[in-house]
Enzyme design. Structure first.
Site, PDB file in Angstrom:
ATOM      1  CE  LYS B   5     104.338  -0.996 -16.071  1.00  0.00           C
ATOM      2  NZ  LYS B   5     105.690  -0.916 -16.745  1.00  0.00           N
ATOM      3  CD  GLU B   9      98.888 -10.103 -18.204  1.00  0.00           C
ATOM      4  OE1 GLU B   9      98.442 -11.033 -18.833  1.00  0.00           O
ATOM      5  OE2 GLU B   9      98.253  -9.934 -17.417  1.00  0.00           O
ATOM      6  CG  ASP B 128     102.923 -10.547 -10.856  1.00  0.00           C
ATOM      7  OD1 ASP B 128     104.006 -10.712 -10.516  1.00  0.00           O
ATOM      8  OD2 ASP B 128     102.768  -9.807 -11.825  1.00  0.00           O
TER       9      ASP B 128
END
Lengths: 326, 222
Positions: B5, B9, B128
């Site tokens: 992936k 960031e 998050d």
């Protein structure tokens, strides 16, 4: 079909005329400049009222059209400053009644995206919309423009403007900060606030002002302020891009004029193999053509409104609008 | 190493345990590499990558202690900006939530709510909370991953933001079922946290109202 659009959400009063093939026949803007301080909503509204007629006459002249050629009137119904919105709405209603043509209200933020798609040919971008009044990361999904990230307090343009005012730079502050930032060399650490996909700039602004009062070099502060705020904006856009797996990125709004922000966004897009679009300056800023084109899209895809439904909404959310044309 | 992936960031790589850590080990590990961003000024880039790498390792470990499944941290490399993590097999909640039957979805959301409460009770916020950052395993456990924006913060505000962000993530990604899913999450949260949950839930609502694009005090005259 020919649509006349009226923009009046903040300091710009604009009239744009477009046809259904996407030709922009006229785009006239009148911009209120405060003598001191920031935008005063009532003064801005009075400016709009005083300039509405001239803008209309100029727009028709530049499009080489008569008022009777207009088939549809669109106007910016929000989000924005109440007095300004009501002034633009009044102008739009009066015009629609006089011409006996339909009227349609347009969401200002969506208009920025649609004009970008029209002019730049972007199909399905993740959009960073940054201006004095708005800061949003927007992407289309299942019939609506979804807001993936937004400011939790003040917009980035406001952050730059207020900072500039606090350190004695003239309005609008964004370009002044950009000019000084180019001469800055030393990065001064400032609060970097990303909360999930959302952003916050008020603490950053306060701290930058404090650094100035503590005697730091203004050029260094401008440089650090831009680097910190823009890195946060680009990071959130990058997150939205990774999350939605889209292939295009668009930057629009008044702050899109900033060359450093453009460069950072371009670098980010390249890293993800996404195409990067910035509409020409005229269409990044508030203008009537944005509104006219979006109103025309809505109308030709079945949106209809009665006059009494053309209420303005100061805090109209981007993700409340059903997008009939996509 | 195979890139599985390319996140916003960090890049995630899937690698053999034996290659990365010890030749005697079996199975797979995840290597999470916080890459440098060309768009950032170097000082800021270094500061963000370093602090997020170190903090994430601590949060992952402490969350596990608090009863929230997280991948085990095998190694922290603060100069290379890498974490070596346990590979958790399962499906992202993002891709299963809409497909589940209402009863199952309700159960899953309650569990998620309980786990958020455990994090908060232990003095952490995730920072998050999205359904992309939750992995549902075969045996029904929900792993929380990606603590890159997490913090040690016991304040009402931080906890409120955590809940508010999850609600926003549900609204943007799972808009058809967002309201019900959030209600179930809140129910689980309240179950685990007890009465003190009420203040936090109220704060989350207040944060939502504080937002820039929230209808309020709009005048009736137009």
């Amino acid at each position: 079909m020919i649509c006349l659009g009226i923009e009046g959400t903040a300091h710009t009063f604009g009239i744009g005329i477009v046809d259904s093939r996407g030709n922009i026949l006229a785009n006239v803007t009148k911009t209120y400049l405060p003598k001191q301080g920031g935008i005063h909503p009532r003064e801005a509204a009075q400016f709009h009222a005083a300039n509405a007629k001239t803008a209309l006459v100029e727009a028709l002249k530049s499009a080489k059209l008569k008022a009777r050629d207009i088939d549809l009137v669109a106007f910016s119904a929000g989000p924005g400053l109440g007095p300004c919105l009501r002034t633009a709405a009044t102008a739009a209603r009066a015009l629609a009644c006089w011409l006996d043509v339909p009227i349609i209200s347009v969401n200002h933020c969506i208009a920025h995206i649609e004009i970008g798609r029209l002019i730049e040919g972007a199909k399905d971008p993740v959009t960073l919309y940054v201006s004095g009044g708005n800061t949003q990361v927007i992407a289309f999904d299942a019939g609506r423009y979804r807001v993936f990230g937004e400011t939790l307090d003040i917009p980035i343009g406001n952050c730059l403007d207020v900072f500039a005012r606090e350190v004695g730079l003239p309005h609008p502050g964004g370009p002044q900060v950009e000019r000084l930032a180019r001469e800055g060399e030393n990065y001064i650490p400032l609060p970097y606030v990303v909360k999930g996909m959302d952003l916050s700039f008020s603490g950053l602004m306060t701290e930058a002002v404090r650094k100035y009062k503590d005697g730091a070099d203004l050029r260094d502060i401008c440089f650090s302020l831009q680097e910190t705020a823009f890195a946060a904006l680009v990071e959130v856009t990058e997150r939205a891009l990774a999350h939605t797996e889209k292939r295009e990125v668009m930057l629009t709004g008044g702050v899109a004029a900033n060359q450093r922000l453009r460069e950072m966004m371009r670098l980010m897009a390249e890293e993800h193999g996404a195409r990067f679009y910035v509409p020409p300056r005229e269409f990044c800023q508030d203008c009537g053509a944005n509104i006219a084109w979006t109103g025309l899209l809505a109308y030709t895809h079945g949106a209809r409104q009665r006059l009494e439904e053309t209420v303005v909404r100061q805090r109209w959310r981007t993700d409340e609008v059903d997008i009939l044309w996509r | 190493m195979s890139l599985i992936k390319k996140g916003a960031e960090a890049n995630l790589y899937l690698e053999d345990f034996s290659k990365v850590l010890h030749p005697a080990g079996a199975g797979k590990v995840i290597v999470k590499h916080r890459v440098s961003k060309e768009y950032r000024v170097p000082q800021l880039d270094l500061r963000l990558r370093e602090s997020r790498t170190a903090l994430e390792a601590r949060l992952l470990a402490d969350a596990k202690v608090a009863g929230v499944p997280t991948p085990a941290v095998y190694e922290v490399d603060r100069t290379g900006m890498r974490l070596v993590l346990e590979f958790v097999e399962g499906e992202r909640v993002k891709s299963v939530l809409d497909k589940l039957k209402p009863a199952q979805r309700h159960k899953l959301c309650r569990l998620i709510g309980m786990q958020i409460a455990r994090l908060h009770k232990a003095g952490m916020v995730h920072g998050d909370l999205t359904t992309s950052n939750m992995i549902l395993t075969k045996n029904g456990k929900v792993y929380f991953v990606d603590f890159g924006l997490g913090e040690y913060d016991r304040s009402l505000e931080a906890r409120g933001v955590d809940l508010h962000l999850l609600k926003r993530a549900l609204q943007s990604t799972h808009f058809r079922i967002a309201d019900k899913a959030y209600a179930a999450i809140i129910a689980g949260y309240r179950d685990e946290l007890g009465k003190s949950a009420d203040d936090i839930i109220r704060r989350a609502e207040e944060i939502e109202r504080r937002g820039r694009y929230v209808p309020r005090e709009e005048r009736t005259w137009t």
